[in-house]
Design a protein around this motif. Sequence first.
Motif, PDB file in Angstrom:
ATOM      1  N   CYS A 139       1.422  -0.831  -0.151  1.00 56.46           N
ATOM      2  CA  CYS A 139      -0.200  -0.129   0.211  1.00 56.46           C
ATOM      3  C   CYS A 139       0.565   1.160  -0.604  1.00 56.46           C
ATOM      4  O   CYS A 139       0.676   2.291  -0.757  1.00 56.46           O
ATOM      5  CB  CYS A 139      -1.052  -0.037   1.216  1.00 56.46           C
ATOM      6  N   ALA A 189       0.127   0.807  -4.151  1.00 56.17           N
ATOM      7  CA  ALA A 189      -1.134  -1.080  -4.554  1.00 56.17           C
ATOM      8  C   ALA A 189      -2.448  -0.653  -3.779  1.00 56.17           C
ATOM      9  O   ALA A 189      -2.859   0.810  -2.940  1.00 56.17           O
ATOM     10  CB  ALA A 189      -0.852  -1.706  -3.642  1.00 56.17           C
ATOM     11  N   THR A 190      -3.424  -0.714  -4.309  1.00 55.65           N
ATOM     12  CA  THR A 190      -4.812  -0.495  -3.726  1.00 55.65           C
ATOM     13  C   THR A 190      -4.566  -1.561  -2.179  1.00 55.65           C
ATOM     14  O   THR A 190      -4.323  -2.770  -2.556  1.00 55.65           O
ATOM     15  CB  THR A 190      -5.679  -1.069  -4.310  1.00 55.65           C
ATOM     16  N   ASP A 202      -7.318  -3.101  -2.051  1.00 53.44           N
ATOM     17  CA  ASP A 202      -7.625  -5.113  -1.651  1.00 53.44           C
ATOM     18  C   ASP A 202      -6.856  -5.276  -2.591  1.00 53.44           C
ATOM     19  O   ASP A 202      -6.159  -6.400  -2.590  1.00 53.44           O
ATOM     20  CB  ASP A 202      -8.601  -4.116  -2.990  1.00 53.44           C
ATOM     21  N   ALA A 203      -5.619  -5.464  -3.463  1.00 46.58           N
ATOM     22  CA  ALA A 203      -4.655  -5.819  -4.073  1.00 46.58           C
ATOM     23  C   ALA A 203      -4.043  -5.766  -3.515  1.00 46.58           C
ATOM     24  O   ALA A 203      -2.708  -7.244  -3.444  1.00 46.58           O
ATOM     25  CB  ALA A 203      -4.398  -4.511  -5.274  1.00 46.58           C
ATOM     26  N   ALA A 204      -3.289  -4.897  -2.507  1.00 46.84           N
ATOM     27  CA  ALA A 204      -1.835  -5.070  -1.276  1.00 46.84           C
ATOM     28  C   ALA A 204      -2.364  -6.487  -0.655  1.00 46.84           C
ATOM     29  O   ALA A 204      -2.150  -7.735  -0.511  1.00 46.84           O
ATOM     30  CB  ALA A 204      -1.952  -4.219  -1.108  1.00 46.84           C
ATOM     31  N   ARG A 245      -4.948  -8.891  -1.082  1.00 43.96           N
ATOM     32  CA  ARG A 245      -4.773 -10.426  -2.154  1.00 43.96           C
ATOM     33  C   ARG A 245      -3.000 -11.239  -2.460  1.00 43.96           C
ATOM     34  O   ARG A 245      -2.309 -12.547  -2.440  1.00 43.96           O
ATOM     35  CB  ARG A 245      -4.683 -10.036  -3.106  1.00 43.96           C
ATOM     36  N   THR A 246      -2.487  -9.854  -2.456  1.00 46.72           N
ATOM     37  CA  THR A 246      -1.366  -9.776  -3.091  1.00 46.72           C
ATOM     38  C   THR A 246      -0.193 -10.456  -1.688  1.00 46.72           C
ATOM     39  O   THR A 246       0.568 -11.622  -2.247  1.00 46.72           O
ATOM     40  CB  THR A 246      -0.278  -8.301  -3.852  1.00 46.72           C
ATOM     41  N   VAL A 289       4.531 -10.244  -9.846  1.00 47.06           N
ATOM     42  CA  VAL A 289       3.149  -9.619  -9.548  1.00 47.06           C
ATOM     43  C   VAL A 289       3.233  -8.088  -8.080  1.00 47.06           C
ATOM     44  O   VAL A 289       2.475  -7.397  -8.471  1.00 47.06           O
ATOM     45  CB  VAL A 289       2.404 -10.694  -7.951  1.00 47.06           C
ATOM     46  N   VAL A 306       1.131  -5.189  -9.034  1.00 45.39           N
ATOM     47  CA  VAL A 306      -0.143  -4.252  -7.754  1.00 45.39           C
ATOM     48  C   VAL A 306       0.954  -2.979  -7.820  1.00 45.39           C
ATOM     49  O   VAL A 306       0.563  -1.700  -7.383  1.00 45.39           O
ATOM     50  CB  VAL A 306      -0.286  -5.008  -6.729  1.00 45.39           C
TER      51      VAL A 306
END
Length: 192
Positions: free
Chosen positions: A138, A142-143, A145-147, A149-150, A184, A188
């Motif tokens: 973050c 990264a957003t 949500d993406a953070a 998940r990743t 990845v 992100v």
Amino acid sequence: MAQSDARDRLVAGAADMLRRRGLNATSVRELAKHSGAPLGSTYHYFPGGKSQLAAEAVRLADALTVRKLTAELPSGPVDGLRAFVAMWRKIVVDSDFEAGCPVLAVSVEDQPADDDEPRRAAAEAFDHWTDLLAGSLCEHGATADAADRTATLIVAAIEGTVAMCRAQRSVRPLDQTAEALEAVVHAVIAVD
């Protein structure tokens, strides 16, 4: 020997046994022997027995991993990922592919429902690692949500890859996974 030294040696020995043999294949007697401690001292320091000792060993592994991640993540999530991978590479290579992760070992084994302290400690460890990685992602674009998940992907992939390395007696799976995860992470954090 100071009390805390003896206790710390038992916890470190338990972490080593768990990462090599797992929870169910390890007895308190073996843990004491492996640590070089008298059996009685094990119950003195850990009146909750094997469950309490295993939970403490998981917390030790968690603390060591958090320390490693905390040292590298300020430089960015790619550096944090690389440190995470380097830590696991050292563990599997130095143990001649006999050691994995005590946190994972405890997570996948059956435990009594009324005595799941080791499993709860493992869940907390995985949460710590993913939270640290997600926070760094973050901070670097990264957003949320993406953070999240990743970070979950990173921890799950590396934990599974360590098992593959042990089975194949090779770090090749770790190298391949690290390369894919770096791609990845770059994707992100590349915010338009």
